[in-house]
Design an enzyme around this catalytic site. Sequence first.
Site, short mmCIF file in Angstrom:
data_model
loop_
_atom_site.label_atom_id
_atom_site.label_comp_id
_atom_site.label_asym_id
_atom_site.label_seq_id
_atom_site.Cartn_x
_atom_site.Cartn_y
_atom_site.Cartn_z
N SER A 108 3.96 -1.96 10.28
CA SER A 108 5.42 -2.07 10.42
C SER A 108 5.97 -3.44 10.07
O SER A 108 6.91 -3.92 10.71
CB SER A 108 5.86 -1.65 11.84
N ASN A 117 0.87 -1.18 0.00
CA ASN A 117 0.00 0.00 0.00
C ASN A 117 0.90 1.23 0.00
O ASN A 117 1.54 1.53 1.01
CB ASN A 117 -0.89 -0.04 1.26
N TRP A 118 0.94 1.90 -1.13
CA TRP A 118 1.89 3.02 -1.27
C TRP A 118 1.37 4.30 -0.62
O TRP A 118 2.07 5.30 -0.56
CB TRP A 118 2.20 3.27 -2.75
N LYS A 119 0.11 4.27 -0.20
CA LYS A 119 -0.50 5.46 0.44
C LYS A 119 -0.31 6.68 -0.47
O LYS A 119 -0.28 6.54 -1.69
CB LYS A 119 0.06 5.65 1.85
N GLY A 166 3.23 2.49 10.75
CA GLY A 166 4.21 3.56 10.53
C GLY A 166 4.99 3.94 11.77
O GLY A 166 5.67 4.96 11.80
N HIS A 190 -9.23 1.54 5.31
CA HIS A 190 -7.92 1.67 5.97
C HIS A 190 -8.07 2.61 7.17
O HIS A 190 -8.84 3.57 7.12
CB HIS A 190 -6.88 2.22 4.98
N GLY A 245 3.23 -1.10 4.27
CA GLY A 245 3.28 0.33 4.00
C GLY A 245 4.69 0.74 3.64
O GLY A 245 5.18 0.50 2.54
N GLY A 246 5.36 1.35 4.62
CA GLY A 246 6.69 1.93 4.39
C GLY A 246 7.68 1.01 3.69
O GLY A 246 8.37 1.42 2.75
N GLU A 258 -6.35 4.92 8.20
CA GLU A 258 -6.10 6.34 7.91
C GLU A 258 -7.35 6.99 7.35
O GLU A 258 -7.61 8.17 7.58
CB GLU A 258 -4.90 6.47 6.97
N GLU A 315 -4.83 -4.53 11.01
CA GLU A 315 -3.76 -3.54 11.14
C GLU A 315 -3.97 -2.75 12.44
O GLU A 315 -4.73 -1.79 12.47
CB GLU A 315 -3.80 -2.56 9.96
P1 13P Z 1 3.48 0.52 7.67
O1 13P Z 1 3.97 -0.78 7.11
O2 13P Z 1 4.20 1.72 7.14
O3 13P Z 1 3.40 0.48 9.16
O4 13P Z 1 1.97 0.70 7.16
C1 13P Z 1 1.08 -0.34 7.31
C2 13P Z 1 -0.16 -0.01 6.58
O5 13P Z 1 -0.91 0.87 6.97
C3 13P Z 1 -0.46 -0.76 5.34
O6 13P Z 1 -1.74 -0.50 4.90
#
Ligand code: 13P
Length: 252
Positions: A213, A9-11, A174, A96, A234-235, A98, A168
């Site tokens: 993470s 997920n590149w956000k 993050g 998600h 994510g990251g 967020e 999650e």
């Molecule tokens: P991180 O891997 O950066 O913690 O993000 C997880 C995430 O929200 C994937 O959707």
Amino acid sequence: MKRNMIAGNWKMNMLRHEASELTQNIISGVAALTHDIDILLAPPYTSLDIVRELLNNTEIKLAAQDVFWEDRGAYTGEISPAMLIDAGCEWTIIGHSERRGILGETDSVVRKKIKASLEDGLNVIVCVGETLEQREEGKTIQIVTSQVESALKDLELNDMASFVIAYEPIWAIGTGKNATPEEAEHVHATIREITGNIFGQDSELIRIIYGGSVNVDNIEELINMDNIDGALIGGAGLNADSFVSIVKIAGE
Ligand code: 13P
């Protein structure tokens, strides 16, 4: 047979030229592996076309990060399931944390998006998870159960493989903190029980993936848990080397 899944997920990251470079590096990294795993990339809307084109003739699938619940009409700024399919997406992420947290997306909005997507033939990854405060109050199972039950309410699921639940924990996203494999497994097993109660034995085919993470150092322990069928990254997915290494470890 259920295949594990690794989804990036590149956000809200990656301009088009960056998305193109990352995708090309992931494609060549993954091509060198033997794996038996579903790989998804979820770039921002503005790069869907570029990534789509690069993914043609590969097994990597394209996903969107969100979707709206109507097919067309006066909904400024929104994108429908039909539009995502038209743009070459096979999957979409929904709910998600967020979006729930920053944009106020409720369980009922999440449910409408799931229903509309599945009806149109777009596969779904729905995200659930508790805040740090909820975890500290001992409410993790209660919160996750209510999010999952709401997402599944009145849902007709013809193909269990088209529906994925991502656990999650919000405090792990993050932050570099992640749930221990045992903590995550406990929640995943609870989710598995809920899907089993609703859909019966076939629900074993629903993948329950973990996010928060996830990186090259913790993927192995997580993926070895009975009810962890993959990861939403994510990251670590913004770097081709680490994403490919995660795929390699998870696919072995
Ligand atoms: P991180 O891997 O950066 O913690 O993000 C997880 C995430 O929200 C994937 O959707």
